[in-house]
Motif scaffolding. Sequence first.
Motif, PDB file in Angstrom:
ATOM      1  N   LEU A 161       0.845  -1.184   0.000  1.00  0.00           N
ATOM      2  CA  LEU A 161       0.000   0.000   0.000  1.00  0.00           C
ATOM      3  C   LEU A 161       0.883   1.237   0.000  1.00  0.00           C
ATOM      4  O   LEU A 161       1.716   1.418   0.898  1.00  0.00           O
ATOM      5  N   LEU A 162       0.702   2.080  -1.009  1.00  0.00           N
ATOM      6  CA  LEU A 162       1.454   3.331  -1.103  1.00  0.00           C
ATOM      7  C   LEU A 162       0.469   4.456  -1.414  1.00  0.00           C
ATOM      8  O   LEU A 162      -0.346   4.331  -2.344  1.00  0.00           O
ATOM      9  N   VAL A 163       0.533   5.512  -0.648  1.00  0.00           N
ATOM     10  CA  VAL A 163      -0.392   6.638  -0.794  1.00  0.00           C
ATOM     11  C   VAL A 163       0.432   7.903  -0.981  1.00  0.00           C
ATOM     12  O   VAL A 163       1.389   8.147  -0.237  1.00  0.00           O
ATOM     13  N   ARG A 164       0.075   8.712  -1.989  1.00  0.00           N
ATOM     14  CA  ARG A 164       0.800   9.965  -2.210  1.00  0.00           C
ATOM     15  C   ARG A 164      -0.175  11.093  -2.520  1.00  0.00           C
ATOM     16  O   ARG A 164      -1.268  10.860  -3.071  1.00  0.00           O
ATOM     17  N   ASN A 165       0.216  12.305  -2.149  1.00  0.00           N
ATOM     18  CA  ASN A 165      -0.575  13.481  -2.476  1.00  0.00           C
ATOM     19  C   ASN A 165      -0.448  13.777  -3.963  1.00  0.00           C
ATOM     20  O   ASN A 165       0.629  13.635  -4.553  1.00  0.00           O
TER      21      ASN A 165
ATOM     22  N   VAL B 106      -5.547  12.437  -3.100  1.00  0.00           N
ATOM     23  CA  VAL B 106      -4.434  11.503  -2.961  1.00  0.00           C
ATOM     24  C   VAL B 106      -4.628  10.369  -3.956  1.00  0.00           C
ATOM     25  O   VAL B 106      -5.736  10.112  -4.423  1.00  0.00           O
ATOM     26  N   GLU B 107      -3.522   9.713  -4.283  1.00  0.00           N
ATOM     27  CA  GLU B 107      -3.563   8.541  -5.155  1.00  0.00           C
ATOM     28  C   GLU B 107      -3.085   7.334  -4.378  1.00  0.00           C
ATOM     29  O   GLU B 107      -2.083   7.391  -3.680  1.00  0.00           O
ATOM     30  N   VAL B 108      -3.823   6.236  -4.504  1.00  0.00           N
ATOM     31  CA  VAL B 108      -3.519   4.996  -3.791  1.00  0.00           C
ATOM     32  C   VAL B 108      -3.031   3.956  -4.787  1.00  0.00           C
ATOM     33  O   VAL B 108      -3.652   3.737  -5.837  1.00  0.00           O
ATOM     34  N   THR B 109      -1.911   3.321  -4.484  1.00  0.00           N
ATOM     35  CA  THR B 109      -1.409   2.183  -5.253  1.00  0.00           C
ATOM     36  C   THR B 109      -1.455   0.960  -4.357  1.00  0.00           C
ATOM     37  O   THR B 109      -0.917   0.975  -3.257  1.00  0.00           O
ATOM     38  N   GLU B 110      -2.105  -0.083  -4.853  1.00  0.00           N
ATOM     39  CA  GLU B 110      -2.327  -1.301  -4.058  1.00  0.00           C
ATOM     40  C   GLU B 110      -1.963  -2.511  -4.911  1.00  0.00           C
ATOM     41  O   GLU B 110      -2.417  -2.635  -6.051  1.00  0.00           O
ATOM     42  N   VAL B 111      -1.130  -3.377  -4.377  1.00  0.00           N
ATOM     43  CA  VAL B 111      -0.765  -4.622  -5.062  1.00  0.00           C
ATOM     44  C   VAL B 111      -0.938  -5.768  -4.075  1.00  0.00           C
ATOM     45  O   VAL B 111      -0.436  -5.699  -2.948  1.00  0.00           O
ATOM     46  N   ILE B 112      -1.664  -6.812  -4.487  1.00  0.00           N
ATOM     47  CA  ILE B 112      -1.869  -8.006  -3.667  1.00  0.00           C
ATOM     48  C   ILE B 112      -1.265  -9.183  -4.423  1.00  0.00           C
ATOM     49  O   ILE B 112      -1.606  -9.423  -5.580  1.00  0.00           O
TER      50      ILE B 112
ATOM     51  N   GLN C 208      -5.158   1.005  -8.692  1.00  0.00           N
ATOM     52  CA  GLN C 208      -4.697   2.377  -8.496  1.00  0.00           C
ATOM     53  C   GLN C 208      -5.906   3.298  -8.633  1.00  0.00           C
ATOM     54  O   GLN C 208      -6.618   3.257  -9.632  1.00  0.00           O
ATOM     55  N   TYR C 209      -6.133   4.107  -7.622  1.00  0.00           N
ATOM     56  CA  TYR C 209      -7.324   4.959  -7.624  1.00  0.00           C
ATOM     57  C   TYR C 209      -7.049   6.224  -6.826  1.00  0.00           C
ATOM     58  O   TYR C 209      -6.057   6.321  -6.089  1.00  0.00           O
ATOM     59  N   GLN C 210      -7.947   7.203  -6.977  1.00  0.00           N
ATOM     60  CA  GLN C 210      -7.789   8.493  -6.307  1.00  0.00           C
ATOM     61  C   GLN C 210      -8.905   8.709  -5.298  1.00  0.00           C
ATOM     62  O   GLN C 210     -10.025   8.220  -5.478  1.00  0.00           O
ATOM     63  N   LEU C 211      -8.571   9.451  -4.244  1.00  0.00           N
ATOM     64  CA  LEU C 211      -9.521   9.775  -3.183  1.00  0.00           C
ATOM     65  C   LEU C 211      -9.376  11.244  -2.823  1.00  0.00           C
ATOM     66  O   LEU C 211      -8.291  11.826  -2.982  1.00  0.00           O
ATOM     67  N   PRO C 212     -10.454  11.863  -2.308  1.00  0.00           N
ATOM     68  CA  PRO C 212     -10.296  13.221  -1.785  1.00  0.00           C
ATOM     69  C   PRO C 212      -9.384  13.200  -0.563  1.00  0.00           C
ATOM     70  O   PRO C 212      -9.370  12.220   0.188  1.00  0.00           O
ATOM     71  N   SER C 213      -8.607  14.249  -0.393  1.00  0.00           N
ATOM     72  CA  SER C 213      -7.736  14.305   0.774  1.00  0.00           C
ATOM     73  C   SER C 213      -8.586  14.450   2.040  1.00  0.00           C
ATOM     74  O   SER C 213      -9.747  14.878   2.000  1.00  0.00           O
TER      75      SER C 213
ATOM     76  N   ALA D 106       7.078   0.864  -8.950  1.00  0.00           N
ATOM     77  CA  ALA D 106       7.032   1.433 -10.298  1.00  0.00           C
ATOM     78  C   ALA D 106       5.649   1.987 -10.619  1.00  0.00           C
ATOM     79  O   ALA D 106       5.518   3.052 -11.240  1.00  0.00           O
ATOM     80  N   LEU D 107       4.594   1.279 -10.214  1.00  0.00           N
ATOM     81  CA  LEU D 107       3.239   1.792 -10.407  1.00  0.00           C
ATOM     82  C   LEU D 107       3.051   3.097  -9.652  1.00  0.00           C
ATOM     83  O   LEU D 107       2.491   4.066 -10.171  1.00  0.00           O
ATOM     84  N   HIS D 108       3.498   3.109  -8.404  1.00  0.00           N
ATOM     85  CA  HIS D 108       3.364   4.287  -7.552  1.00  0.00           C
ATOM     86  C   HIS D 108       4.046   5.497  -8.178  1.00  0.00           C
ATOM     87  O   HIS D 108       3.542   6.630  -8.094  1.00  0.00           O
ATOM     88  N   GLU D 109       5.178   5.263  -8.836  1.00  0.00           N
ATOM     89  CA  GLU D 109       5.954   6.345  -9.446  1.00  0.00           C
ATOM     90  C   GLU D 109       5.626   6.543 -10.929  1.00  0.00           C
ATOM     91  O   GLU D 109       6.302   7.309 -11.622  1.00  0.00           O
ATOM     92  N   HIS D 110       4.601   5.834 -11.419  1.00  0.00           N
ATOM     93  CA  HIS D 110       4.148   5.944 -12.810  1.00  0.00           C
ATOM     94  C   HIS D 110       5.277   5.631 -13.783  1.00  0.00           C
ATOM     95  O   HIS D 110       5.458   6.299 -14.802  1.00  0.00           O
ATOM     96  N   ARG D 111       6.019   4.566 -13.487  1.00  0.00           N
ATOM     97  CA  ARG D 111       7.112   4.129 -14.361  1.00  0.00           C
ATOM     98  C   ARG D 111       6.772   2.854 -15.116  1.00  0.00           C
ATOM     99  O   ARG D 111       7.644   2.298 -15.790  1.00  0.00           O
TER     100      ARG D 111
END
Length: 283
Positions: free
Chosen positions: A23-27, A34-40, A50-55, A132-137
């Motif tokens: 789980l990685l969350v960034r503004n 915020v954007e959430v990156t989730e890998v299971i 990968q999805y976005q939420l209101p802060s 890499a997903l979190h950093e859009h690479r």
Amino acid sequence: MTNSAPTTAPTPQAPRPAQHLWLLVRNLPGTPGVEVTEVIAQGGAGRSFQYQLPSNPDRQALLGGVLLQAVKRCTNNGVIALHSPHAEYVRIADRQGKRPPELASALKRHNLTLTLARRINGVGLFADYAEALHEHRVPELPPMIDFQLHTGCITDGQEAYVGAVLVGHGRLHTWRNTSKGHDLTLSELHAVRWAFTTLPAGSTVEIHNQTPDARRLWTEPEAVLEEHAAGLKPYMIKLAQIISSKQLRFQAPKSAAHPGLFRQHARLMAGTQFADAARERRA
């Protein structure tokens, strides 16, 4: 004198299946969100979201809600090893008494145990993929392509060792194998067969093989078959049968494969397979 009934030793319980959760969350710059990156990942296969939420000014509540959503996507009756750089998740995973009631209830309802991951042995690809997903690479797939297959292989002259990574539609599958003989092209065809059986029906896959002959098979198969031993043609016939029954489509990459994450890990997996085989021979 009465004989007591023999006592039966308790049956040892099988270990609960382990799954890894990143789980990685960034503004989001310039936006109040915020954007959430989730890998299971479990058993060599992974899913990403990968999805976005209101802060939310209450960061603990925000991260707790993100974790709750991820837990609901995990497989029931198992152990979740949580990977995250966020200190709040470290506290939640390490201290059961600090968990939000809704999260504690969900874990209990789904018979899940939440722990903090201490190592990434065996799941390094998924760790790199999440980052890499979190950093859009992670590059997007080409148009009209549903999945990409990347294979890597090596041989010690007696056996061939192959690793494979299949990626697409938020799914990541891995596979490695040992085959008799030193034919690297055939070893990569074993990986292609695994991928074809794994793919959903009707998929289009772009195939990135390592060896030149395996790459040529998808553009000039007759020439390659003439140059190889007779054992290659029957295997190609088996692949054709799978393609027909599942209505799969494939194509070779239009340009040379970029030395990226998936190609690198396919080759690392082939090396791991070789190392494991050598270790077993010495045992």
